[in-house]
Design an enzyme around this catalytic site. Structure first.
Site, PDB file in Angstrom:
ATOM      1  CE  LYS A  96      -4.229  -1.667  -0.016  1.00  0.00           C
ATOM      2  NZ  LYS A  96      -5.076  -1.450  -1.222  1.00  0.00           N
ATOM      3  CD  GLU A 118     -10.260   4.051   0.710  1.00  0.00           C
ATOM      4  OE1 GLU A 118     -10.140   5.283   0.628  1.00  0.00           O
ATOM      5  OE2 GLU A 118      -9.560   3.263   0.035  1.00  0.00           O
ATOM      6  CB  SER A 385      -0.004  -8.015  -1.561  1.00  0.00           C
ATOM      7  OG  SER A 385      -0.895  -8.907  -0.914  1.00  0.00           O
TER       8      SER A 385
END
Lengths: 403, 275
Positions: A96, A118, A385
């Protein structure tokens, strides 16, 4: 595919990936989206901005991340050689941050003093709070109350980083409701606030911006694979909630015809049940959160509740580029259940010494089905990830323990 | 001439401004909606905006979000809302009804099917909050084939260039969102609204109605002075929440609130100069 598609030509100037994407928001936000698009297009062409971003990715995020041959697991499965693209080693523990570092630079260039985001699993929230802390920006994170309950560690991390975490109590109290609330905040504070969307969802230009920032994953993996094996991989596998880590890995390979790609959705209790989060596998096209894409909806166009063991995949929509890649046949979209993901989580932890996020575990679960069907001289890259520390409460609960 | 155009022409001849209440269909009970619509007309409504419940009302504040949730708990769908309009039309053939909502239920029904069903039920116009004119071509073609108006929003952030685009894409009236925020937000500044309405008026012949932030008779009066009409939503919808346990009282309660706005607006002739 009868005609060769130039995958780099998308989206078009109005943000469409074929019939998907676009900009479906209230009028108040249109000017802000135009401003963001113009700024992004200008900065993308600016070598100074590129250098600034590269510097941050190297020195703050810790890139490039390794491409790691999971030899023991590959041998056990008895098929393709499995490589893990180690995004779990990024600063803050997931892919991220590749995107939040980039969007924070955009925010600074646009003179915005306040950041909102969010978050589902909390990884994007942590990555946003991190860049806000570093730049001294005010930060508010919207998170579904149900997700706050199951991702306590990340909530506390965000608060330590100085972010205000707002629990969203409406609807299903998960990611989709957090996104509604973040949009409401943005429309109210549009002058001074930058909304860092964490996935390749939302209105144009977000799906394009997030994809571009995450594509560093695929560019590195492509180069590393060529160096390590002398050729391109045969298959790529990544989990898909909104789909940012998957598009980040896939995008630089889209024109490489020999590379097969698999996006793995959250099958929950099974795609045949109504308890899953797999719109590409079992949904249909509609409009939500600013774009047209595949959605989980009922016959009246109402958005359905989702279920996944992983908060980060628990979302009724998916990025519009994935919708288009599905229809074009370029990427195969499949699903892995909660149980399959849990099993893959335990396998990778015990046999490779790498504890994956539960989101990532869905990609691992599908790869465990795919690899044995491939030859030993073939290779498969999984986007690892994120790391699983945030999920230990969920896993412990399944084990009947409290940690 | 459409019912909406006829309404504005009549108002203009009377030197009065349009009072446009918004209620969410099916809130607090499906069976109260038609009585509510009649009560609103009896108490001064010129046009009614009828909300179509949606699971993710991103542009709405808490009051209207809860209205959507109450309606959805009772299974109110777009088809049900159309049936309510059909029912209303048995006793009222004059007051325009504009459906207001989000795009996805319309997508699910299909643009053609939706436009046909609206025409058949007696709907006059549609306002889809998350549908800007750039994406509206498909809907607009189907709507205009059935002589239905497509109403668009203009916001404080809308550029002059976009105002012209919106003016040319829309029909019926223009809905000016008077503040940056969600429905039911804080109070608004009538003088700023007056300046914006004047700017918008340079780009369109359509009537300009103002909504978001009109709470009471006083703000309705102030905004009516500087626009062609006022939209009032949360102030009415709040009553549906308060009287959810005695839904039979809702038509009367909403009617009384609207009547106060009506008389405040009518006390102030449109020709009176700005204070």
């Amino acid at each position: 595919m009868s005609e060769k598609i130039d995958f780099t030509a998308f989206p078009d100037s109005r943000g469409h990936f074929g019939r998907y994407g676009g900009r479906f928001v209230s009028e108040t936000l249109m000017a802000a989206l135009d401003e963001l698009t113009a700024m992004y297009n200008r900065l993308k062409a600016d070598p100074d901005f590129g250098a600034e971003l590269d510097y941050d990715l190297q020195h703050f995020v810790g890139r490039p991340t390794p491409l790691y041959l999971a030899q023991r697991w590959s041998d056990q499965l008895g098929g393709a050689r499995i490589f893990l693209k180690r995004e779990d080693l990024d600063h803050t523990g997931a892919h991220k941050i590749n995107n939040t570092v980039g969007q924070a630079l955009l925010a600074r260039h646009m003179g915005k003093r306040r950041i909102i985001a969010e978050t589902g699993a909390g990884q994007h929230g942590v990555a946003t709070a991190t860049v806000a802390a570093r730049l001294g920006l005010e930060c508010r994170i919207y998170m579904g109350a149900a997700d706050i309950e199951r991702q306590k560690i990340n909530v506390y991390r965000m608060r330590l980083l100085g972010a205000e975490v707002t629990a969203v109590e409406s609807g299903s109290r998960t990611l989709t409701d957090a996104m509604n609330e973040a949009m409401r905040d943005w429309v109210t504070h549009v002058d001074d606030t930058f909304y860092i969307i964490g996935s390749v969802a939302g209105p144009h230009p977000y799906p394009m911006i997030v994809r571009d920032f995450q594509s560093v994953i695929g560019r590195e993996a492509r180069r590393q694979c060529l160096e390590m094996t002398g050729r391109l991989p045969d298959s790529l596998v990544a989990c898909v909630g909104g789909g940012s880590n998957a598009i980040g890995l896939f995008y630089p390979f889209l024109d490489d015809e020999g590379v097969a790609m698999y996006g793995v959705e959250a099958g929950g209790h099974g795609v045949a049940t109504n308890e899953h989060a797999a719109p590409l596998s079992a949904g249909r096209p509609g409009v939500l959160h600013g774009n047209r894409t595949y959605l989980m909806e009922d016959e009246n166009g109402l958005i359905q509740g989702t279920h996944s063991i992983s908060a980060g995949l628990d979302y009724p929509g998916v990025g519009p580029e994935h919708a288009w890649l599905k229809d074009s046949g370029r990427v195969h979209y499949v699903a892995a259940t909660d149980d399959e993901a849990m099993s893959a989580f335990r396998t990778l932890t015990r046999d490779e010494g790498i504890m994956p996020a539960l989101e990532t575990a869905h990609a691992l679960a599908y790869a465990a089905r795919l690899a044995p069907e491939m030859d030993r001289d073939q290779s498969l890259i999984i986007n690892l990830s994120g790391r699983g520390d945030k999920d230990i409460h969920t896993v412990a609960e399944l084990d009947g323990l409290s940690v | 001439m459409s019912r909406i155009a006829t309404t504005f022409q009549r108002l203009s001849e009377q030197s009065r401004k349009a009072l446009i209440p918004y209620v969410t269909a099916g809130d607090p009970r499906p069976e109260t909606t038609v009585p509510v619509l009649h009560a609103l007309v009896e108490n001064g409504a010129d046009i009614i905006e009828l909300g179509v419940p949606f699971t993710d009302p991103m542009s709405d504040g808490p009051v209207i979000q809860q209205a959507h949730e109450r309606a959805l708990e009772q299974g109110v769908s777009l088809s049900d809302v159309l049936a309510m309009v059909r029912d209303f039309r048995r006793d009222n053939t004059e007051t325009p009804v504009v459906l207001m909502g989000y795009l996805n239920p319309v997508e699910a029904m299909g643009y053609q099917g939706f436009a046909d069903a609206c025409a058949e039920a007696g709907v006059d116009g549609v306002l889809l909050v998350d549908l800007p004119p750039e994406e509206a071509e498909g809907v607009r073609d189907m709507m205009s084939a059935q002589a239905l108006d497509l109403v668009f929003l203009i916001a404080p952030t809308t550029s002059a260039e976009r105002m012209r685009l919106i003016a040319s894409a829309g029909s019926g009236y223009v809905y000016y969102v008077s503040l940056k925020g969600v429905t039911g937000s804080a109070s608004l500044d009538p003088q700023a609204v007056a300046r914006q309405v004047e700017t918008i008026g340079k780009t369109t012949e359509l009537p300009i109605c103002v909504g978001f932030g009109i709470k009471d008779a006083e703000s309705a009066r102030a905004i009516a002075r500087v626009s062609d009409g006022v939209v009032v939503g949360s102030a009415l919808v709040r009553l549906a929440g308060e009287y959810a346990r005695t839904p039979e009282q809702v038509p009367e309660q909403m009617g009384a609130t609207l009547a106060a706005m009506r008389s405040a607006m009518d006390e102030s002739p449109a020709t009176e100069p700005n204070p």
